[in-house]
Design an enzyme around this catalytic site. Structure first.
Site: not given
Ligand code: AMP
Length: 118
Positions: A31, A101-103
């Protein structure tokens, strides 16, 4: 037809962002504005704007996102202490980029799951 976001350009490497993982279904990269010591995004290669748009045809890809999260958590050395996987949806979920999206966040104690108070 959904509008592409910056994530499609990263997936195609038209914007040179270092990739931590990529296969035929998903891509992972750090990120740009990390919220914890370790903060990685795991993104389907296919443009799906929000969780509301997923279909049964996406189940393989959605499952792959989890197995890639597990692999990257181990590589980051955060698997034993633990981490959090987050997917935001639309306005109340705080979604900013409309390409699901996956954090993967960890590397420190993360505190309470939500900051809101009722
Ligand atoms: P969300 O609020 O769940 O939509 O999260 C979007 C995330 O994408 C935020 O954490 C941003 O910091 C991150 N982000 C936006 N642009 C980029 C970029 N070019 N590279 C990496 N991460 C990005």
């Amino acid at each position: 037809m959904a509008e592409e976001t910056i994530f499609s350009k990263i997936i195609r490497q038209e914007i040179p962002t270092p990739l931590l993982y990529q296969d035929d279904l998903v891509t992972a990269f750090r990120d740009i504005s990390p919220q914890a010591n370790s903060h990685i995004l795991i993104v389907p290669n296919k443009l799906i704007p929000t969780i509301n748009d997923v279909t049964e045809q996406d189940e393989l890809c959605l499952g792959r996102m989890i197995t890639v999260a597990k692999k990257l958590a181990k590589e980051e050395g955060i698997d034993e202490n633990g981490y959090r996987l987050i997917m935001n949806c639309n306005k109340h979920g705080g979604q900013e980029v409309f390409h699901i999206h996956m954090h993967l966040v960890g590397g420190q104690p993360l505190g309470p799951m939500l900051s809101i108070r009722f």
